[in-house]
Scaffold this active site. Structure first.
Site, PDB file in Angstrom:
ATOM      1  N   GLN A  78       0.807  -1.297   0.001  1.00  0.00           N
ATOM      2  CA  GLN A  78       0.108  -0.253  -0.117  1.00  0.00           C
ATOM      3  C   GLN A  78       0.920   1.381  -0.155  1.00  0.00           C
ATOM      4  O   GLN A  78       1.405   1.670   1.177  1.00  0.00           O
ATOM      5  CB  GLN A  78      -0.888   0.059   1.149  1.00  0.00           C
ATOM      6  CG  GLN A  78      -1.879   1.047   1.193  1.00  0.00           C
ATOM      7  CD  GLN A  78      -3.066   1.113   2.185  1.00  0.00           C
ATOM      8  OE1 GLN A  78      -3.174   0.222   2.953  1.00  0.00           O
ATOM      9  NE2 GLN A  78      -3.877   2.055   2.344  1.00  0.00           N
ATOM     10  N   PHE A  79       1.120   1.823  -1.208  1.00  0.00           N
ATOM     11  CA  PHE A  79       2.043   2.937  -1.327  1.00  0.00           C
ATOM     12  C   PHE A  79       1.313   4.104  -0.701  1.00  0.00           C
ATOM     13  O   PHE A  79       2.300   5.143  -0.146  1.00  0.00           O
ATOM     14  CB  PHE A  79       2.315   2.987  -2.761  1.00  0.00           C
ATOM     15  CG  PHE A  79       1.048   3.805  -3.635  1.00  0.00           C
ATOM     16  CD1 PHE A  79       1.227   5.124  -3.631  1.00  0.00           C
ATOM     17  CD2 PHE A  79       0.163   3.203  -4.051  1.00  0.00           C
ATOM     18  CE1 PHE A  79       0.240   5.617  -4.466  1.00  0.00           C
ATOM     19  CE2 PHE A  79      -0.861   3.600  -4.961  1.00  0.00           C
ATOM     20  CZ  PHE A  79      -0.876   5.013  -5.073  1.00  0.00           C
ATOM     21  N   THR A  80       0.100   4.057  -0.560  1.00  0.00           N
ATOM     22  CA  THR A  80      -0.441   5.535   0.274  1.00  0.00           C
ATOM     23  C   THR A  80      -0.032   5.540   1.623  1.00  0.00           C
ATOM     24  O   THR A  80      -0.284   6.586   2.173  1.00  0.00           O
ATOM     25  CB  THR A  80      -1.916   5.247  -0.120  1.00  0.00           C
ATOM     26  OG1 THR A  80      -2.549   4.137   0.549  1.00  0.00           O
ATOM     27  CG2 THR A  80      -2.433   5.414  -1.498  1.00  0.00           C
TER      28      THR A  80
END
Length: 150
Positions: A78-80
């Site tokens: 999850q890059f966020t």
């Protein structure tokens, strides 16, 4: 590396109309990677995750780890998790590692987490549009950043 760990009574990951991962009691681990992350971050986080005492013992005190429980883990990229919201209202993801850096580190993280747990874990798919379903047990949610160890 930054992780959000959620103690769950059940969790699953759906891509399109296909369920690709599903667990009962255990942990849902969301992982964000930055360019500076390395194998030391992976090893430290994996040990921390499997030894984290966030499951209740016989006195209902959070005193047991996923190892003690024999529970399952789903790991999802999850890059966020590395979003910057300092300026304006649109998050910036400039700190998040690009796929050429993030994918090998995510794969190594999954491999090391399986080794440290002593059994296979389930995963989402890097870069896919996933629907993550979970029942947060407690609720218990822990955020750990490998760059903030002290």
């Amino acid at each position: 590396m930054r992780v959000v760990i959620q103690r769950v009574s059940e969790a699953s990951v759906i891509i399109g109309d296909k369920e690709v991962a599903s667990i009962g009691n255990g942990l849902l681990v969301l992982l964000g990677v930055v360019n500076e992350d390395n194998h030391e971050d992976i090893n430290w986080l994996c040990n921390k995750i499997v030894n984290l005492r966030i499951f209740p013992d016989e006195n209902n005190v959070m005193n047991k780890s996923i190892l003690d429980l024999g529970g399952e883990i789903i790991a999802v990229s999850q890059f966020t998790l590395h979003a910057s919201t300092k300026k304006g209202n649109r998050p910036s993801y400039i700190k998040a590692a690009k796929p050429d850096v993030a994918i090998p580190l995510y794969e190594k993280f999954v491999e090391e987490l399986q080794y440290t747990l002593g059994k296979p874990i389930q995963t989402g798919e890097f870069g896919a549009d996933m629907k993550v379903n979970l029942v947060n047990d407690g609720p218990v949610t822990i955020i750990i950043d490998s760059k903030n160890r002290e």
